[in-house]
Design a protein around this motif. Structure first.
Motif, PDB file in Angstrom:
ATOM      1  N   HIS A 113       0.815  -1.216   0.000  1.00 44.05           N
ATOM      2  CA  HIS A 113       0.000   0.000   0.000  1.00 44.05           C
ATOM      3  C   HIS A 113       0.851   1.269   0.000  1.00 44.05           C
ATOM      4  O   HIS A 113       0.534   2.235  -0.707  1.00 44.05           O
ATOM      5  CB  HIS A 113      -0.962  -0.014   1.184  1.00 44.05           C
ATOM      6  CG  HIS A 113      -2.094  -0.953   0.993  1.00 44.05           C
ATOM      7  ND1 HIS A 113      -1.983  -2.309   1.208  1.00 44.05           N
ATOM      8  CD2 HIS A 113      -3.362  -0.749   0.563  1.00 44.05           C
ATOM      9  CE1 HIS A 113      -3.132  -2.890   0.934  1.00 44.05           C
ATOM     10  NE2 HIS A 113      -3.990  -1.966   0.548  1.00 44.05           N
ATOM     11  N   LEU A 114       1.912   1.278   0.765  1.00 47.86           N
ATOM     12  CA  LEU A 114       2.768   2.464   0.776  1.00 47.86           C
ATOM     13  C   LEU A 114       3.534   2.613  -0.536  1.00 47.86           C
ATOM     14  O   LEU A 114       3.830   3.731  -0.954  1.00 47.86           O
ATOM     15  CB  LEU A 114       3.711   2.439   1.972  1.00 47.86           C
ATOM     16  CG  LEU A 114       3.022   2.607   3.334  1.00 47.86           C
ATOM     17  CD1 LEU A 114       4.023   2.447   4.463  1.00 47.86           C
ATOM     18  CD2 LEU A 114       2.316   3.944   3.425  1.00 47.86           C
ATOM     19  N   MET A 115       3.844   1.510  -1.199  1.00 48.93           N
ATOM     20  CA  MET A 115       4.499   1.598  -2.511  1.00 48.93           C
ATOM     21  C   MET A 115       3.565   2.199  -3.549  1.00 48.93           C
ATOM     22  O   MET A 115       3.997   2.964  -4.415  1.00 48.93           O
ATOM     23  CB  MET A 115       4.962   0.215  -2.977  1.00 48.93           C
ATOM     24  CG  MET A 115       6.254  -0.213  -2.354  1.00 48.93           C
ATOM     25  SD  MET A 115       7.592   0.953  -2.615  1.00 48.93           S
ATOM     26  CE  MET A 115       7.731   0.900  -4.373  1.00 48.93           C
ATOM     27  N   VAL A 116       2.292   1.856  -3.511  1.00 52.26           N
ATOM     28  CA  VAL A 116       1.328   2.451  -4.444  1.00 52.26           C
ATOM     29  C   VAL A 116       1.252   3.956  -4.217  1.00 52.26           C
ATOM     30  O   VAL A 116       1.296   4.747  -5.165  1.00 52.26           O
ATOM     31  CB  VAL A 116      -0.060   1.791  -4.296  1.00 52.26           C
ATOM     32  CG1 VAL A 116      -1.121   2.579  -5.037  1.00 52.26           C
ATOM     33  CG2 VAL A 116      -0.018   0.359  -4.802  1.00 52.26           C
ATOM     34  N   ILE A 117       1.167   4.360  -2.960  1.00 52.37           N
ATOM     35  CA  ILE A 117       1.115   5.790  -2.647  1.00 52.37           C
ATOM     36  C   ILE A 117       2.405   6.482  -3.092  1.00 52.37           C
ATOM     37  O   ILE A 117       2.368   7.563  -3.697  1.00 52.37           O
ATOM     38  CB  ILE A 117       0.862   5.996  -1.141  1.00 52.37           C
ATOM     39  CG1 ILE A 117      -0.540   5.506  -0.783  1.00 52.37           C
ATOM     40  CG2 ILE A 117       1.050   7.454  -0.751  1.00 52.37           C
ATOM     41  CD1 ILE A 117      -0.798   5.413   0.701  1.00 52.37           C
ATOM     42  N   THR A 118       3.552   5.862  -2.844  1.00 47.35           N
ATOM     43  CA  THR A 118       4.838   6.435  -3.258  1.00 47.35           C
ATOM     44  C   THR A 118       4.923   6.547  -4.767  1.00 47.35           C
ATOM     45  O   THR A 118       5.394   7.554  -5.302  1.00 47.35           O
ATOM     46  CB  THR A 118       5.997   5.579  -2.727  1.00 47.35           C
ATOM     47  OG1 THR A 118       5.902   5.523  -1.304  1.00 47.35           O
ATOM     48  CG2 THR A 118       7.335   6.156  -3.133  1.00 47.35           C
ATOM     49  N   PHE A 119       4.476   5.518  -5.477  1.00 48.81           N
ATOM     50  CA  PHE A 119       4.507   5.552  -6.938  1.00 48.81           C
ATOM     51  C   PHE A 119       3.663   6.698  -7.476  1.00 48.81           C
ATOM     52  O   PHE A 119       4.101   7.432  -8.366  1.00 48.81           O
ATOM     53  CB  PHE A 119       4.013   4.227  -7.512  1.00 48.81           C
ATOM     54  CG  PHE A 119       3.862   4.249  -9.005  1.00 48.81           C
ATOM     55  CD1 PHE A 119       4.977   4.199  -9.823  1.00 48.81           C
ATOM     56  CD2 PHE A 119       2.620   4.345  -9.591  1.00 48.81           C
ATOM     57  CE1 PHE A 119       4.856   4.228 -11.191  1.00 48.81           C
ATOM     58  CE2 PHE A 119       2.481   4.376 -10.959  1.00 48.81           C
ATOM     59  CZ  PHE A 119       3.604   4.318 -11.768  1.00 48.81           C
ATOM     60  N   TYR A 120       2.463   6.863  -6.961  1.00 51.25           N
ATOM     61  CA  TYR A 120       1.604   7.950  -7.440  1.00 51.25           C
ATOM     62  C   TYR A 120       2.184   9.322  -7.108  1.00 51.25           C
ATOM     63  O   TYR A 120       2.100  10.244  -7.917  1.00 51.25           O
ATOM     64  CB  TYR A 120       0.188   7.819  -6.869  1.00 51.25           C
ATOM     65  CG  TYR A 120      -0.625   6.754  -7.549  1.00 51.25           C
ATOM     66  CD1 TYR A 120      -0.576   6.595  -8.925  1.00 51.25           C
ATOM     67  CD2 TYR A 120      -1.432   5.899  -6.831  1.00 51.25           C
ATOM     68  CE1 TYR A 120      -1.308   5.625  -9.558  1.00 51.25           C
ATOM     69  CE2 TYR A 120      -2.174   4.918  -7.450  1.00 51.25           C
ATOM     70  CZ  TYR A 120      -2.104   4.787  -8.821  1.00 51.25           C
ATOM     71  OH  TYR A 120      -2.837   3.824  -9.448  1.00 51.25           O
ATOM     72  N   MET A 121       2.781   9.460  -5.938  1.00 50.06           N
ATOM     73  CA  MET A 121       3.383  10.749  -5.583  1.00 50.06           C
ATOM     74  C   MET A 121       4.607  11.026  -6.443  1.00 50.06           C
ATOM     75  O   MET A 121       4.800  12.147  -6.912  1.00 50.06           O
ATOM     76  CB  MET A 121       3.755  10.762  -4.100  1.00 50.06           C
ATOM     77  CG  MET A 121       2.562  10.815  -3.189  1.00 50.06           C
ATOM     78  SD  MET A 121       2.978  10.662  -1.446  1.00 50.06           S
ATOM     79  CE  MET A 121       4.120  11.984  -1.234  1.00 50.06           C
ATOM     80  N   ARG A 122       5.441   9.998  -6.658  1.00 51.57           N
ATOM     81  CA  ARG A 122       6.654  10.173  -7.461  1.00 51.57           C
ATOM     82  C   ARG A 122       6.323  10.459  -8.920  1.00 51.57           C
ATOM     83  O   ARG A 122       7.013  11.228  -9.582  1.00 51.57           O
ATOM     84  CB  ARG A 122       7.515   8.899  -7.332  1.00 51.57           C
ATOM     85  CG  ARG A 122       8.808   8.950  -8.065  1.00 51.57           C
ATOM     86  CD  ARG A 122       9.783   9.886  -7.365  1.00 51.57           C
ATOM     87  NE  ARG A 122      11.058   9.868  -8.044  1.00 51.57           N
ATOM     88  CZ  ARG A 122      11.459  10.839  -8.871  1.00 51.57           C
ATOM     89  NH1 ARG A 122      10.707  11.876  -9.086  1.00 51.57           N
ATOM     90  NH2 ARG A 122      12.626  10.767  -9.446  1.00 51.57           N
TER      91      ARG A 122
END
Length: 179
Positions: A113-122
């Motif tokens: 879940h945190l990787m999905v959020i990081t990917f969208y932010m990046r």
């Protein structure tokens, strides 16, 4: 201030890969490439640096494991210890084998879940963000290379792109923005 950008459209991914290598060999800066599907090796051909997302995934997994251990220790040992099946909960270490599935699941949950959020932010993919695709054909069957003309000779660059197999070349004045 407007800068010139050249859009070169290709119909084959192999031709695109050869074009990227030729454009990079001539020391031009490729801003972006739009493709309808992932092209294997394109990131290396463009000279993009390796991603550090795997490192963040590991750190997020460690956070999930830590949360799982602290949560289970507090809930099952300190706050409300229970005698389940005649086995009292005296310490976390005695009960840890029973907690392994929970530790695994929370590690994966936090990392994913945190990787999905990081990917969208990046990637700067915010809700209701306007699409930045310059040509709608790149979502179907065409490939677009966006080259920064900068201070280079536009005619020389367009002839180079034409020699690489581009089926359509457009010179565009692009507004500079902070995205």
């Amino acid at each position: 201030m407007a800068s010139k950008v050249i859009h070169a459209l290709y119909i084959d991914d192999d031709v695109l890969m050869d074009a990227v290598k030729k454009v990079r060999a001539e020391h031009y800066h490729i801003e972006e490439i739009f493709t309808p599907f992932p092209v294997h090796g394109l990131d290396k051909a463009m000279g993009l640096p390796h991603t550090r997302l795997a490192i963040t995934a590991f750190m997020y997994g460690c956070v999930g494991l830590t949360v799982a251990i602290l949560m289970m220790n507090f809930i099952m040992i300190e706050d409300w210890p229970q005698d389940i099946g005649g086995k009292p909960s005296f310490s976390y270490l005695e009960n840890m084998p029973a907690f392994v599935p929970i530790m695994f699941e929370l590690t994966v949950f936090f990392a994913a879940h945190l990787m999905v959020i990081t990917f969208y932010m990046r990637s700067r993919l915010w809700p209701f963000k306007k699409a930045e695709n310059p040509d709608v054909r790149t979502t179907d069957d065409h490939f677009l290379m966006e080259v920064d003309a900068g201070n280079h000779d536009v005619n020389k660059l367009t002839s180079l792109l034409g020699d690489t197999g581009a089926v359509e070349i457009k010179v565009i004045d692009k507004e500079e923005d902070n995205h």
